[in-house]
Design a protein around this motif. Structure first.
Motif, PDB file in Angstrom:
ATOM      1  N   VAL A 223     -11.135  -3.465   0.868  1.00 37.43           N
ATOM      2  CA  VAL A 223      -9.698  -3.576   1.125  1.00 37.43           C
ATOM      3  C   VAL A 223      -9.446  -3.172   2.573  1.00 37.43           C
ATOM      4  CG1 VAL A 223      -7.397  -2.858   0.422  1.00 37.43           C
ATOM      5  CG2 VAL A 223      -9.234  -3.001  -1.276  1.00 37.43           C
ATOM      6  N   GLN A 224      -9.094  -4.136   3.395  1.00 34.66           N
ATOM      7  CA  GLN A 224      -8.889  -3.845   4.815  1.00 34.66           C
ATOM      8  C   GLN A 224      -7.559  -3.140   5.059  1.00 34.66           C
ATOM      9  OE1 GLN A 224      -9.469  -7.246   7.315  1.00 34.66           O
ATOM     10  NE2 GLN A 224      -9.429  -6.055   9.210  1.00 34.66           N
ATOM     11  N   TYR A 225      -6.557  -3.481   4.252  1.00 32.79           N
ATOM     12  CA  TYR A 225      -5.225  -2.870   4.390  1.00 32.79           C
ATOM     13  C   TYR A 225      -4.819  -2.334   3.018  1.00 32.79           C
ATOM     14  CZ  TYR A 225      -5.528  -5.902   8.477  1.00 32.79           C
ATOM     15  OH  TYR A 225      -5.954  -6.538   9.619  1.00 32.79           O
ATOM     16  N   PRO A 226      -5.231  -1.100   2.681  1.00 31.61           N
ATOM     17  CA  PRO A 226      -4.975  -0.536   1.352  1.00 31.61           C
ATOM     18  C   PRO A 226      -3.492  -0.485   1.007  1.00 31.61           C
ATOM     19  CG  PRO A 226      -6.566   0.786   2.565  1.00 31.61           C
ATOM     20  CD  PRO A 226      -5.987  -0.180   3.545  1.00 31.61           C
ATOM     21  N   ILE A 227      -3.201  -0.738  -0.243  1.00 31.32           N
ATOM     22  CA  ILE A 227      -1.817  -0.824  -0.705  1.00 31.32           C
ATOM     23  C   ILE A 227      -1.103   0.522  -0.618  1.00 31.32           C
ATOM     24  CG2 ILE A 227      -2.318  -0.352  -3.139  1.00 31.32           C
ATOM     25  CD1 ILE A 227       0.142  -3.032  -1.866  1.00 31.32           C
ATOM     26  N   GLU A 228      -1.820   1.633  -0.790  1.00 32.23           N
ATOM     27  CA  GLU A 228      -1.178   2.947  -0.812  1.00 32.23           C
ATOM     28  C   GLU A 228      -0.458   3.239   0.507  1.00 32.23           C
ATOM     29  OE1 GLU A 228      -2.177   7.677  -1.630  1.00 32.23           O
ATOM     30  OE2 GLU A 228      -3.759   6.167  -1.801  1.00 32.23           O
ATOM     31  N   SER A 229      -1.148   3.082   1.629  1.00 34.98           N
ATOM     32  CA  SER A 229      -0.524   3.371   2.920  1.00 34.98           C
ATOM     33  C   SER A 229       0.601   2.394   3.228  1.00 34.98           C
ATOM     34  CB  SER A 229      -1.574   3.336   4.032  1.00 34.98           C
ATOM     35  OG  SER A 229      -2.218   2.073   4.082  1.00 34.98           O
ATOM     36  N   LEU A 230       0.452   1.141   2.824  1.00 37.80           N
ATOM     37  CA  LEU A 230       1.505   0.150   3.053  1.00 37.80           C
ATOM     38  C   LEU A 230       2.746   0.468   2.225  1.00 37.80           C
ATOM     39  CD1 LEU A 230      -0.644  -3.111   3.078  1.00 37.80           C
ATOM     40  CD2 LEU A 230       0.399  -1.978   5.047  1.00 37.80           C
ATOM     41  N   LEU A 231       2.550   0.943   1.001  1.00 34.41           N
ATOM     42  CA  LEU A 231       3.684   1.323   0.156  1.00 34.41           C
ATOM     43  C   LEU A 231       4.437   2.506   0.738  1.00 34.41           C
ATOM     44  CD1 LEU A 231       2.156   1.035  -3.432  1.00 34.41           C
ATOM     45  CD2 LEU A 231       4.075  -0.306  -2.552  1.00 34.41           C
ATOM     46  N   LYS A 232       3.694   3.497   1.236  1.00 33.88           N
ATOM     47  CA  LYS A 232       4.335   4.679   1.809  1.00 33.88           C
ATOM     48  C   LYS A 232       5.159   4.306   3.042  1.00 33.88           C
ATOM     49  CE  LYS A 232       0.948   8.033   0.099  1.00 33.88           C
ATOM     50  NZ  LYS A 232      -0.152   8.977   0.450  1.00 33.88           N
ATOM     51  N   ALA A 233       4.613   3.424   3.861  1.00 31.43           N
ATOM     52  CA  ALA A 233       5.338   2.992   5.059  1.00 31.43           C
ATOM     53  C   ALA A 233       6.576   2.186   4.679  1.00 31.43           C
ATOM     54  CB  ALA A 233       4.418   2.160   5.953  1.00 31.43           C
ATOM     55  N   ALA A 234       6.437   1.316   3.676  1.00 30.03           N
ATOM     56  CA  ALA A 234       7.566   0.500   3.231  1.00 30.03           C
ATOM     57  C   ALA A 234       8.663   1.367   2.637  1.00 30.03           C
ATOM     58  CB  ALA A 234       7.092  -0.531   2.211  1.00 30.03           C
ATOM     59  N   ALA A 235       8.270   2.380   1.849  1.00 31.26           N
ATOM     60  CA  ALA A 235       9.259   3.273   1.240  1.00 31.26           C
ATOM     61  C   ALA A 235      10.009   4.067   2.307  1.00 31.26           C
ATOM     62  CB  ALA A 235       8.557   4.211   0.260  1.00 31.26           C
ATOM     63  N   GLU A 236       9.294   4.500   3.334  1.00 30.60           N
ATOM     64  CA  GLU A 236       9.937   5.247   4.425  1.00 30.60           C
ATOM     65  C   GLU A 236      10.966   4.374   5.146  1.00 30.60           C
ATOM     66  OE1 GLU A 236       8.668   7.785   8.427  1.00 30.60           O
ATOM     67  OE2 GLU A 236       7.146   7.109   6.998  1.00 30.60           O
ATOM     68  N   ARG A 237      10.645   3.115   5.338  1.00 31.27           N
ATOM     69  CA  ARG A 237      11.594   2.203   6.001  1.00 31.27           C
ATOM     70  C   ARG A 237      12.815   1.928   5.134  1.00 31.27           C
ATOM     71  NH1 ARG A 237       6.715  -0.475   7.413  1.00 31.27           N
ATOM     72  NH2 ARG A 237       7.004  -1.973   5.699  1.00 31.27           N
ATOM     73  N   GLN A 238      12.646   2.068   3.819  1.00 30.51           N
ATOM     74  CA  GLN A 238      13.724   1.718   2.898  1.00 30.51           C
ATOM     75  C   GLN A 238      14.439   2.939   2.334  1.00 30.51           C
ATOM     76  OE1 GLN A 238      12.338  -1.158  -0.049  1.00 30.51           O
ATOM     77  NE2 GLN A 238      11.002  -2.115   1.459  1.00 30.51           N
ATOM     78  N   GLY A 239      14.277   4.075   2.997  1.00 26.64           N
ATOM     79  CA  GLY A 239      15.056   5.248   2.611  1.00 26.64           C
ATOM     80  C   GLY A 239      14.385   6.207   1.668  1.00 26.64           C
ATOM     81  N   GLY A 240      13.107   6.065   1.419  1.00 25.90           N
ATOM     82  CA  GLY A 240      12.388   7.024   0.577  1.00 25.90           C
ATOM     83  C   GLY A 240      11.686   6.389  -0.600  1.00 25.90           C
TER      84      GLY A 240
END
Length: 265
Positions: free
Chosen positions: A226-243
């Motif tokens: 997995v070159q771009y793991p889902i966990e880090s992408l989810l955390k970044a997306a949640a931060e952009r969307q208010g938590g």
């Protein structure tokens, strides 16, 4: 009869472990071995422990194992290997002639890409167990085009479905589960979009629990990295969307456990 189940990665070992009991119930003795396919990050101790092997399973080198003749002591080799290792196995079995064991090749999951590459590396198998009739038809068509005998193909089905799933009485109240795939989608922007949509979905339905099962966890290894793991992408997306949504979680539970309480409505 003696059967040797060969595996190279976590998902392959899982399938070998699911198929083995059926041979054992027929009176066969099944042994397991891991084939070295990578120098590093092939399968972790924690993955072996989850499959009930810990450090008990042996590692073999295909060339040395076939060259020594030890493999001739088995009646059947259940080859749960990726394409390159399967091709290497068939190559080194040639020297044994008629004394070589019968070889059954099995896929660990659905064939989603590079199907003909995989098929071609398994043509030397005595039996090739495929997931569906469409795969069998494609395999036979490929063999016909090259003047090969494709009668070794059998529709076995998806091996992962051999693991029984007993639905819990209140399964309808369980979570909606997303199972991450290593290379689908493949590119960063696509996987980032996927993560954003998962977070938005959880926020849109706050009364429903959502769980994401990453393809690998911590030091786990897999054939497709997995070159771009889902966990880090989810955390970044949640931060952009208010938590991070309170109804969204990451899980390391086995697929069979999750399916027992998977939400159906």
């Amino acid at each position: 009869m003696r059967i040797l189940a060969l595996a190279s990665y976590d998902s392959f070992l899982n399938i070998a472990g699911l198929i083995a009991p059926y041979f054992e119930r027929a009176g066969c003795k099944v042994e397991f071995a891991l084939v070295q396919a990578r120098r590093h990050e092939q399968i972790s101790e924690s993955q072996l422990e989850r499959h009930g092997f810990a450090s008990k399973i042996r590692w073999i080198d295909i060339e040395a194992f076939c060259g020594s003749g030890e493999i001739s002591g088995y009646d059947i080799v259940l080859s749960c290997l990726e394409g390159v290792s399967t091709r290497r196995l068939m190559h080194h079995l040639i020297q044994l002639g008629s004394s070589r064991p019968l070889v059954i090749s099995a896929y660990p999951g659905l064939v989603l890409r590079y199907a003909y590459d995989g098929f071609s590396m398994r043509t030397g198998s005595d039996l090739l167990w495929l997931n569906c009739e469409a795969d069998a038809e494609a395999y036979r068509a490929m063999c016909s085009a090259f003047g090969l005998d494709g009668s070794n193909a059998r529709v076995f089905g998806v091996g992962a479905l051999l693991e029984p799933v007993k639905r819990q009485p209140k399964a309808e109240s369980g979570p909606v589960v997303f199972f991450e795939q290593a290379v689908i989608p493949r590119y960063h922007d696509e996987r980032e979009f996927l993560a954003e949509q998962l977070v938005l979905l959880a926020k849109r339905f706050p009364g429903i629990d959502f769980a994401v099962k990453p393809r690998s966890i911590g030091g786990d290894a897999a054939l497709h990295r997995v070159q771009y793991p889902i966990e880090s992408l989810l955390k970044a997306a949640a931060e952009r969307q208010g938590g991070w949504p309170g109804n969204l979680s990451l899980t390391s539970e086995k697929a069979s456990v999750l399916l027992q309480r998977l939400r159906t409505a």
